[in-house]
Structure formats: structure tokens, C-alpha cells
Design an enzyme around this catalytic site. Structure first.
Site, short mmCIF file in Angstrom:
data_model
loop_
_atom_site.label_atom_id
_atom_site.label_comp_id
_atom_site.label_asym_id
_atom_site.label_seq_id
_atom_site.Cartn_x
_atom_site.Cartn_y
_atom_site.Cartn_z
N LYS A 252 0.83 -1.17 0.14
CA LYS A 252 0.27 -0.03 -0.33
C LYS A 252 0.67 0.99 -0.01
O LYS A 252 0.43 2.29 -0.85
CB LYS A 252 -0.81 0.49 1.34
CG LYS A 252 -1.47 -1.18 1.40
CD LYS A 252 -3.25 -1.32 2.69
CE LYS A 252 -1.79 -1.09 3.25
NZ LYS A 252 -1.40 -2.30 4.66
N ARG B 28 -10.15 0.26 8.62
CA ARG B 28 -9.94 -1.04 8.80
C ARG B 28 -11.33 -1.66 9.55
O ARG B 28 -10.55 -2.46 9.80
CB ARG B 28 -8.46 -1.11 9.23
CG ARG B 28 -7.13 -1.00 8.87
CD ARG B 28 -6.13 -0.88 9.91
NE ARG B 28 -5.48 -1.78 9.34
CZ ARG B 28 -3.85 -0.80 9.01
NH1 ARG B 28 -4.06 -0.19 8.73
NH2 ARG B 28 -2.74 -1.75 8.47
N ARG C 110 12.20 -6.14 5.16
CA ARG C 110 11.65 -4.95 5.95
C ARG C 110 12.14 -4.73 7.22
O ARG C 110 12.86 -4.10 7.73
CB ARG C 110 10.49 -4.11 4.97
CG ARG C 110 10.84 -2.47 6.28
CD ARG C 110 9.25 -2.28 5.50
NE ARG C 110 8.37 -2.74 6.34
CZ ARG C 110 6.46 -2.58 6.41
NH1 ARG C 110 6.25 -1.67 5.25
NH2 ARG C 110 5.76 -3.13 7.05
N ARG D 139 10.55 -1.38 12.43
CA ARG D 139 9.45 -1.27 12.93
C ARG D 139 8.49 -2.47 13.76
O ARG D 139 9.08 -3.83 13.58
CB ARG D 139 8.48 -0.75 11.99
CG ARG D 139 8.09 0.34 11.14
CD ARG D 139 6.88 0.08 9.78
NE ARG D 139 5.72 -1.12 10.57
CZ ARG D 139 5.04 -0.98 9.08
NH1 ARG D 139 4.62 0.12 8.00
NH2 ARG D 139 3.93 -1.32 10.40
N ARG E 259 -1.33 -9.41 12.52
CA ARG E 259 -1.62 -8.64 12.05
C ARG E 259 -2.46 -9.17 10.77
O ARG E 259 -3.42 -8.34 10.55
CB ARG E 259 -0.53 -7.65 11.51
CG ARG E 259 -0.15 -7.02 12.73
CD ARG E 259 1.42 -6.53 12.17
NE ARG E 259 1.63 -6.06 10.60
CZ ARG E 259 2.57 -5.60 10.50
NH1 ARG E 259 4.08 -5.84 10.73
NH2 ARG E 259 3.05 -4.77 9.28
P1 AP5 Z 1 4.64 -1.68 1.46
O1 AP5 Z 1 3.98 -0.55 0.69
O2 AP5 Z 1 5.71 -1.30 2.66
O3 AP5 Z 1 3.12 -2.43 2.14
P2 AP5 Z 1 2.16 -2.33 3.71
O4 AP5 Z 1 0.97 -2.65 2.99
O5 AP5 Z 1 1.91 -0.44 3.12
O6 AP5 Z 1 2.54 -2.63 4.86
P3 AP5 Z 1 2.51 -2.16 6.35
O7 AP5 Z 1 2.76 -2.73 6.51
O8 AP5 Z 1 2.95 -0.68 5.87
O9 AP5 Z 1 1.00 -2.49 5.74
P4 AP5 Z 1 0.23 -2.66 7.68
O10 AP5 Z 1 -1.10 -1.77 7.09
O11 AP5 Z 1 0.42 -3.71 9.01
O12 AP5 Z 1 1.09 -0.94 8.58
P5 AP5 Z 1 0.14 0.48 8.76
O13 AP5 Z 1 0.98 1.33 9.04
O14 AP5 Z 1 -0.81 0.64 7.88
O15 AP5 Z 1 5.89 -3.05 1.67
C1 AP5 Z 1 6.01 -3.76 2.37
C2 AP5 Z 1 7.34 -4.01 2.62
O16 AP5 Z 1 7.25 -5.15 0.94
C3 AP5 Z 1 8.39 -2.62 2.12
O17 AP5 Z 1 9.70 -2.90 2.36
C4 AP5 Z 1 8.79 -2.52 0.84
O18 AP5 Z 1 9.85 -2.05 -0.16
C5 AP5 Z 1 7.79 -4.22 -0.09
N1 AP5 Z 1 7.48 -4.30 -0.99
C6 AP5 Z 1 6.38 -3.78 -2.08
N2 AP5 Z 1 6.31 -4.04 -2.51
C7 AP5 Z 1 7.07 -5.15 -3.51
C8 AP5 Z 1 6.74 -6.02 -4.69
N3 AP5 Z 1 5.73 -5.90 -5.78
N4 AP5 Z 1 7.84 -7.17 -5.08
C9 AP5 Z 1 8.44 -7.30 -3.12
N5 AP5 Z 1 8.41 -6.27 -2.32
C10 AP5 Z 1 8.12 -5.34 -2.49
O19 AP5 Z 1 -0.79 0.08 10.37
C11 AP5 Z 1 0.40 0.16 11.20
C12 AP5 Z 1 -0.30 0.19 12.87
O20 AP5 Z 1 -1.01 1.18 13.32
C13 AP5 Z 1 -1.49 -1.47 12.63
O21 AP5 Z 1 -0.98 -3.10 13.26
C14 AP5 Z 1 -2.37 -0.59 13.66
O22 AP5 Z 1 -1.74 -0.95 14.62
C15 AP5 Z 1 -2.22 0.63 13.51
N6 AP5 Z 1 -3.45 0.94 12.74
C16 AP5 Z 1 -2.73 2.14 11.52
N7 AP5 Z 1 -3.86 2.30 10.84
C17 AP5 Z 1 -5.49 1.90 11.40
C18 AP5 Z 1 -6.60 1.68 11.65
N8 AP5 Z 1 -7.01 2.65 10.57
N9 AP5 Z 1 -6.87 1.78 12.79
C19 AP5 Z 1 -6.43 1.14 14.27
N10 AP5 Z 1 -5.83 0.97 13.75
C20 AP5 Z 1 -4.30 1.52 12.62
MG MG Z 2 1.88 0.99 4.97
#
Ligand code: AP5
Ligand code: MG
Length: 347
Positions: free
Chosen positions: A168, A243, A282, A288, A300
Site C-alpha cells: 500500500k 480498517r 523490512r 518497526r 496483524r
Molecule cells: P509496503 O508498501 O510498506 O506495504 P504496506 O501494505 O504499506 O504494509 P504495512 O506494513 O505498512 O501495512 P500495515 O497495514 O501492517 O501497516 P500500517 O502502517 O498501515 O510494503 C511492505 C514491504 O514490502 C516493503 O519493504 C516494500 O519495499 C516491499 N514491497 C512492496 N511491494 C513489493 C513488491 N511488489 N515486491 C517486493 N517487495 C515489495 O499500520 C501499522 C499499525 O498501525 C497497525 O497494525 C495498527 O496497529 C495501526 N493502525 C494503522 N491504521 C489503523 C487504523 N485505520 N485503525 C486502527 N489501527 C490502525
Molecule cells: Mg504502509
């Protein structure tokens, strides 16, 4: 700007370096106004600027070899956040030039985040998207003689949906630049608050460290604040929000009060084992806490399956749900997303 630079450099022979592609018209007109001894060259950086998480910007056309000992003045068409500029400054600082200066025709001072102070600028402009006179919109419009502000009547708001690690954040970097959208990642906002030790950060950390969702009331208010902070945005990318069902309903209600709506929810789909491998990789460098332990990552996923996955139906009922294969190279997935978003913008 030509006379300001002439006042400083007319007694020597500066080397002007235009930054392609955008600066070609400006450089031509600038040189017509700068009638003193000078040399001219060009540099070109890859447009993947900001796409990779490492932020690596590739040089496609390098600095000329005769740069040694010269006074170099970079000619940019526009400086906004300053990503490209940062790379240029870094590259120049590592060469043996006598000195270097930065001159830009347009300068978005309000959004410029760089540490380097701009030496010469033509016009300060607000954070709007402009096109023409060398500047492009998806590579088009560079040949327009005048400069136009893009009229974004057709605001698009996208929800990026997908399990942890689906890409994402990675894909949002690309989408926001192509479609001039404001990217809001609730995860990034939480991490920013954690880093700065705010009250919100302390609270969020206690959930994020366990791989659990942060409570809705907190997250919803925070998201609304982020939207309100950006009244001039041409649209938003919501990454990691909503979410839960409560968040989805709150988002619809909130956007309606602003005459806005979610136009599409795009889901990046990938198998768990691929995602786990990406996140652990990562986790080695990101710091993280939720990326370093397989059990937390699996938790998660469980949170996602229970609370977030049901939103698929919510958006399907509104005919706004699009599924995209999230496995492949970053560029392949970008191309798939572009296909979907282009149908929305041309509808
Ligand atoms: P990346 O692009 O970072 O993926 P992402 O989908 O953004 O993954 P996240 O880990 O950020 O998602 P998440 O939903 O767990 O975390 P968030 O920060 O939203 O890619 C991941 C890795 O893969 C990178 O290293 C990238 O380089 C690599 N990659 C990407 N594409 C690739 C490809 N095609 N091929 C190979 N490698 C690739 O949330 C974190 C925490 O915050 C949650 O767990 C929760 O506790 C809280 N939180 C956030 N939002 C909410 C909400 N709305 N409600 C409640 N709690 C929330
Ligand atoms: Mg992200």
C-alpha cells in the site's frame, strides 16, 4: 533572475546545468536573458523519484566531465518538496566544483522540506499543480507556451486496501505523484507520533507493538484532522484506513459533509507467505517493532481477516471495489493500478 545571477557571476564563466526534462524551455529563455560568458549542460534524474522505499534517485544523464573547479548553477523549472534537489545537492557536494548555486523558476516555498536554502528563484507559488512551459502532467503539456494550473474538479479519493506488506505504502508513493493526491497513511501518522513521544503516540504504541488495531475513536479523529489540514488537496489516498466497519461508515459520513466521497477501493492481493517474507525483510532495517516477529505479523493478519476483510463487501455493495494482483515487481503492480485508476479519472 538572469540579472541577479549576472550581478554575481558576470566576471567569471559559470556552468549552467539544466535539469531535464522540465527545465528545457526555461533554460532557453534564461540564456537569452543572460548575455555574458557561460557554459551550458544538462542533467537528468530518473522519474522513479520517491517510488522506492530507499528513496534512491537514479542519474540517467550525468554531470559533464569538465565540472572540476567551476562555478556551477543548477537551473530547475520547479522546486516543491525538494526530493530531486536533495539528490542534486548531494551529488554536487561530492564533486570538486568551485561552488554551486541553485536557481529555480518556480518555488513552492510552503512545501519545500529540504535543508538547502534556494539561492535564486523566479516566482514563489502556492502548492498547486502546474503544467506547461516545460512542465508536464503525465508527460503531456510540456509544449504549452503558457503555464496553467491544473483544474482538479474531478477530485478522486482512493482507499488502498490490503494486508500488511501488500504494498500500500509503496504504491501510494507512485499514485500520489501521478494523480496529484495527498497520501494519508494512518500507520505513518501513528509512527510519527510515536517518534515524537506525543500522547497519541504513547497510546498507539501500546496497540501497534502487539500487532493490534488502535481503537476506532482515536483513529477516526486523527484521520479527520489529516483531511482538514489539507484543504487544497486534489484528492486523497487513504492507506490503511478504514480498517473496521465503524471506520468505513465514519469516513463516508465525514466525506459527505465536505461534498466528497470514496471513489474507489483498490485491494492489493498477495499470499501470506509472500507478505511475511517482505515484512521480515523490512523489519531488518525499518526498526518497526511489528515487523520483526512472525507471531506479531500473523496477529496483524488475524486482525485484518476479522475486522478489515469484511469491508470488501461494504465497498462491493457500493460498486467501488477493485481487486489488483499484488504479486510481481513494483513496476508491474504500478501498471495494474494505473489501469484501474485511469478508468476512474476518464469516466
Ligand atoms: P509496503 O508498501 O510498506 O506495504 P504496506 O501494505 O504499506 O504494509 P504495512 O506494513 O505498512 O501495512 P500495515 O497495514 O501492517 O501497516 P500500517 O502502517 O498501515 O510494503 C511492505 C514491504 O514490502 C516493503 O519493504 C516494500 O519495499 C516491499 N514491497 C512492496 N511491494 C513489493 C513488491 N511488489 N515486491 C517486493 N517487495 C515489495 O499500520 C501499522 C499499525 O498501525 C497497525 O497494525 C495498527 O496497529 C495501526 N493502525 C494503522 N491504521 C489503523 C487504523 N485505520 N485503525 C486502527 N489501527 C490502525
Ligand atoms: Mg504502509
Amino acid at each position: 533572475m538572469a540579472s541577479a545571477i549576472a550581478a554575481d557571476y558576470k566576471d567569471e564563466t559559470p556552468l549552467f546545468i539544466g535539469v531535464l526534462n522540465g527545465s528545457f524551455m526555461f533554460v532557453a529563455d534564461f540564456l537569452k536573458a543572460y548575455q555574458h560568458p557561460c557554459e551550458i549542460s544538462f542533467v537528468k534524474l530518473s522519474s522513479y523519484n520517491g517510488l522506492t522505499s530507499t528513496g534512491i534517485v537514479e542519474t540517467l544523464l550525468d554531470f559533464p566531465e569538465n565540472i572540476l573547479g567551476k562555478s556551477v548553477i543548477i537551473l530547475e523549472d520547479i522546486v516543491d518538496t525538494g526530493n530531486t534537489l536533495k539528490t542534486l545537492v548531494h551529488l554536487l557536494a561530492n564533486t570538486s566544483v568551485k561552488e554551486f548555486k541553485i536557481a529555480t523558476l518556480f518555488y513552492k516555498a510552503a512545501v519545500y522540506k529540504g535543508e538547502y536554502a534556494i539561492d535564486y528563484f523566479g516566482i514563489k507559488i502556492p502548492d498547486v499543480f502546474i503544467v506547461g512551459y516545460g512542465l508536464d502532467y503525465n508527460e503531456l503539456g510540456r509544449n504549452l507556451k503558457e503555464v496553467y494550473q491544473l483544474n482538479q474538479n474531478t477530485m478522486i479519493n482512493l482507499v488502498l486496501f490490503g494486508k500488511p506488506g501488500a504494498g500500500k505504502g509503496t504504491q501510494a508513493q507512485f499514485l500520489k505523484e501521478t494523480y496529484n493526491l495527498k497520501h494519508i497513511s494512518t500507520g505513518d501518522v501513528f509512527r510519527f507520533n510515536i517518534k515524537n513521544g506525543t500522547e497519541l503516540g504513547v497510546l498507539a504504541k501500546s496497540y501497534i507493538d502487539k500487532g493490534e488495531l488502535v481503537p476506532d475513536e482515536v483513529t477516526i479523529n486523527m484521520l479527520e484532522d489529516e483531511v482538514v489540514k489539507n484543504p487544497n488537496a486534489g484528492g486523497f489516498i487513504f492507506d490503511g484506513f478504514p480498517r473496521t466497519a465503524a471506520q468505513a461508515k465514519a469516513l463516508d459520513g465525514f466525506l459527505a459533509t465536505k461534498d466528497m466521497q470514496v471513489n474507489a477501493t483498490v485491494a492489493l492481493e498477495a499470499a501470506d507467505d509472500v507478505l511475511i517474507a517482505r515484512l521480515l525483510e523490512r523489519g531488518k532495517v525499518s526498526g518497526r517493532s511489528d515487523d520483526q516477529d512472525v507471531n506479531k505479523i500473523r496477529h496483524r493478519f488475524t486482525e485484518y481477516n476479522q475486522k478489515t476483510a469484511p469491508l470488501k463487501e461494504y465497498y462491493q455493495e457500493q460498486e467501488k471495489f477493485y481487486s489488483v494482483n499484488g504479486i510481481g515487481t513494483i513496476e508491474e503492480i504500478t501498471a495494474r493500478l494505473t489501469k484501474v485508476v485511469t478508468t476512474l479519472t476518464s469516466a
